[in-house]
Design a protein around this motif. Structure first.
Motif, PDB file in Angstrom:
ATOM      1  N   LEU A   1       4.525  21.637 -16.707  1.00 23.34           N
ATOM      2  CA  LEU A   1       4.933  22.382 -15.526  1.00 23.34           C
ATOM      3  C   LEU A   1       5.921  23.491 -15.874  1.00 23.34           C
ATOM      4  N   GLU A   2       6.891  23.185 -16.732  1.00 21.91           N
ATOM      5  CA  GLU A   2       7.878  24.195 -17.106  1.00 21.91           C
ATOM      6  C   GLU A   2       7.234  25.370 -17.832  1.00 21.91           C
ATOM      7  N   ALA A   3       6.249  25.065 -18.671  1.00 21.00           N
ATOM      8  CA  ALA A   3       5.566  26.133 -19.406  1.00 21.00           C
ATOM      9  C   ALA A   3       4.826  27.066 -18.454  1.00 21.00           C
ATOM     10  N   VAL A   4       4.154  26.498 -17.467  1.00 19.77           N
ATOM     11  CA  VAL A   4       3.423  27.320 -16.502  1.00 19.77           C
ATOM     12  C   VAL A   4       4.392  28.130 -15.653  1.00 19.77           C
ATOM     13  N   LYS A   5       5.490  27.501 -15.232  1.00 20.28           N
ATOM     14  CA  LYS A   5       6.498  28.224 -14.451  1.00 20.28           C
ATOM     15  C   LYS A   5       7.107  29.367 -15.249  1.00 20.28           C
ATOM     16  N   ALA A   6       7.167  29.204 -16.571  1.00 18.63           N
ATOM     17  CA  ALA A   6       7.729  30.247 -17.432  1.00 18.63           C
ATOM     18  C   ALA A   6       6.742  31.378 -17.698  1.00 18.63           C
ATOM     19  N   GLY A   7       5.485  31.204 -17.278  1.00 17.54           N
ATOM     20  CA  GLY A   7       4.524  32.282 -17.428  1.00 17.54           C
ATOM     21  C   GLY A   7       3.357  32.016 -18.348  1.00 17.54           C
ATOM     22  N   ALA A   8       3.248  30.794 -18.880  1.00 17.98           N
ATOM     23  CA  ALA A   8       2.123  30.490 -19.768  1.00 17.98           C
ATOM     24  C   ALA A   8       0.810  30.561 -19.003  1.00 17.98           C
ATOM     25  N   SER A   9      -0.200  31.139 -19.641  1.00 16.45           N
ATOM     26  CA  SER A   9      -1.525  31.232 -19.029  1.00 16.45           C
ATOM     27  C   SER A   9      -2.275  29.908 -19.120  1.00 16.45           C
ATOM     28  N   GLY A  10      -1.944  29.109 -20.122  1.00 13.02           N
ATOM     29  CA  GLY A  10      -2.644  27.849 -20.309  1.00 13.02           C
ATOM     30  C   GLY A  10      -1.853  26.902 -21.185  1.00 13.02           C
ATOM     31  N   TYR A  11      -2.346  25.683 -21.282  1.00 12.03           N
ATOM     32  CA  TYR A  11      -1.626  24.644 -22.019  1.00 12.03           C
ATOM     33  C   TYR A  11      -2.646  23.733 -22.683  1.00 12.03           C
ATOM     34  N   LEU A  12      -2.561  23.637 -23.991  1.00 10.94           N
ATOM     35  CA  LEU A  12      -3.482  22.811 -24.775  1.00 10.94           C
ATOM     36  C   LEU A  12      -2.665  21.888 -25.674  1.00 10.94           C
ATOM     37  N   VAL A  13      -3.056  20.619 -25.739  1.00 13.68           N
ATOM     38  CA  VAL A  13      -2.351  19.710 -26.636  1.00 13.68           C
ATOM     39  C   VAL A  13      -2.927  19.843 -28.043  1.00 13.68           C
ATOM     40  N   LYS A  14      -2.127  19.529 -29.039  1.00 15.43           N
ATOM     41  CA  LYS A  14      -2.524  19.734 -30.430  1.00 15.43           C
ATOM     42  C   LYS A  14      -3.610  18.767 -30.897  1.00 15.43           C
ATOM     43  N   SER A  15      -3.883  17.769 -30.104  1.00 15.67           N
ATOM     44  CA  SER A  15      -4.967  16.857 -30.466  1.00 15.67           C
ATOM     45  C   SER A  15      -6.342  17.439 -30.118  1.00 15.67           C
ATOM     46  N   ALA A  16      -6.353  18.613 -29.505  1.00 16.28           N
ATOM     47  CA  ALA A  16      -7.629  19.251 -29.146  1.00 16.28           C
ATOM     48  C   ALA A  16      -8.423  19.586 -30.406  1.00 16.28           C
ATOM     49  N   SER A  17      -9.730  19.621 -30.266  1.00 17.56           N
ATOM     50  CA  SER A  17     -10.585  19.966 -31.404  1.00 17.56           C
ATOM     51  C   SER A  17     -10.477  21.454 -31.708  1.00 17.56           C
ATOM     52  N   ARG A  18     -10.905  21.816 -32.907  1.00 18.62           N
ATOM     53  CA  ARG A  18     -10.912  23.230 -33.295  1.00 18.62           C
ATOM     54  C   ARG A  18     -11.763  24.035 -32.322  1.00 18.62           C
ATOM     55  N   GLU A  19     -12.902  23.480 -31.934  1.00 21.72           N
ATOM     56  CA  GLU A  19     -13.797  24.175 -31.008  1.00 21.72           C
ATOM     57  C   GLU A  19     -13.121  24.397 -29.659  1.00 21.72           C
ATOM     58  N   ASP A  20     -12.450  23.363 -29.153  1.00 22.70           N
ATOM     59  CA  ASP A  20     -11.764  23.494 -27.864  1.00 22.70           C
ATOM     60  C   ASP A  20     -10.631  24.509 -27.957  1.00 22.70           C
ATOM     61  N   PHE A  21      -9.933  24.508 -29.081  1.00 20.89           N
ATOM     62  CA  PHE A  21      -8.837  25.459 -29.266  1.00 20.89           C
ATOM     63  C   PHE A  21      -9.351  26.894 -29.264  1.00 20.89           C
ATOM     64  N   LEU A  22     -10.392  27.154 -30.040  1.00 20.94           N
ATOM     65  CA  LEU A  22     -10.925  28.516 -30.113  1.00 20.94           C
ATOM     66  C   LEU A  22     -11.500  28.954 -28.774  1.00 20.94           C
ATOM     67  N   ASN A  23     -12.095  28.027 -28.057  1.00 20.89           N
ATOM     68  CA  ASN A  23     -12.609  28.333 -26.725  1.00 20.89           C
ATOM     69  C   ASN A  23     -11.457  28.669 -25.778  1.00 20.89           C
ATOM     70  N   ALA A  24     -10.356  27.936 -25.907  1.00 20.65           N
ATOM     71  CA  ALA A  24      -9.188  28.195 -25.066  1.00 20.65           C
ATOM     72  C   ALA A  24      -8.593  29.565 -25.368  1.00 20.65           C
TER      73      ALA A  24
END
Length: 212
Positions: free
Chosen positions: A86-109
């Motif tokens: 929530l704090e990241a989005v309030k600060a202006g982040a367009s999105g939020y991905l956890v580091k456990s995401a796959s390489r494919e999901d990261f590149l897609n994001a």
């Protein structure tokens, strides 16, 4: 631009981006350094870790957001804590991905962030919508006092708030990609907003975002 205080992780992310065809214009391991470098190289997208040694990632996101020609910020964090998201989005982040995401999901994001989408790790989009609806200063009825949107524009806006891409919205509503873009641009113009992230916030704060 990649901002992370762990050299091996930072280099790995930069390498994945380069191999996928992106130009990594800079990397940084500290928050203040990141703000200085970003002002010089003006990246389109910043992949940002929240845990930095000198300045919290949310402060970096906030600083990037008030810069000239602000980049889109995709947080890539080990934390899935609700408060951090929530704090990241309030600060202006367009999105939020956890580091456990796959390489494919990261590149897609990264791709979707560059296109202006609001991208979240599965399960976090509902969290953000829910929290914003509870914390919104304006009541849901406030939307009725604002600019009048057509039924189709409202329908598209609700799907934008869910984090769907233009292509996904087009498929769901059986419209062309260009028609969806036109609806979004018309809505931005009516609401005097600048991008999809601001649209998402408007929808949430005015009770137009629907949770699944």
């Amino acid at each position: 631009m990649v901002v992370d205080d762990h050299p091996m992780w930072r280099d790995g992310v930069a390498r994945d981006l380069t191999e996928a065809g992106y130009e990594v214009v800079a990397t940084a391991g500290e928050g203040r350094q990141a703000l200085r470098i970003a002002a010089a190289v003006r990246p389109d997208v910043v992949v940002l870790d929240l845990q930095l040694p000198d300045l919290p990632g949310v402060e970096v996101a906030r600083g990037l957001g008030v810069s000239e020609n602000p980049p889109r910020v995709l947080v890539l964090s080990a934390s899935a804590e609700h408060a951090d998201v929530l704090e990241a989005v309030k600060a202006g982040a367009s999105g939020y991905l956890v580091k456990s995401a796959s390489r494919e999901d990261f590149l897609n994001a990264v791709r979707r962030t560059a296109e202006g989408d609001a991208v979240f790790t599965p399960g976090l989009a509902g969290l953000v919508l829910g929290e914003y609806r509870r914390l919104a200063a304006q009541p849901p009825s406030a939307a009725a006092d604002g600019p009048r949107l057509t039924d189709r524009e409202t329908e598209v806006l609700r799907l934008v708030a869910k984090g769907l891409s233009y292509r996904q919205i087009a498929e769901r509503l059986v419209l062309s990609h260009r028609t969806v873009q036109n609806h979004v641009q018309n809505t931005l113009s009516k609401l005097q907003l600048h991008n999809r992230v601001e649209l998402v916030r408007y929808a949430i704060e005015n009770g137009l975002a629907e949770l699944d």
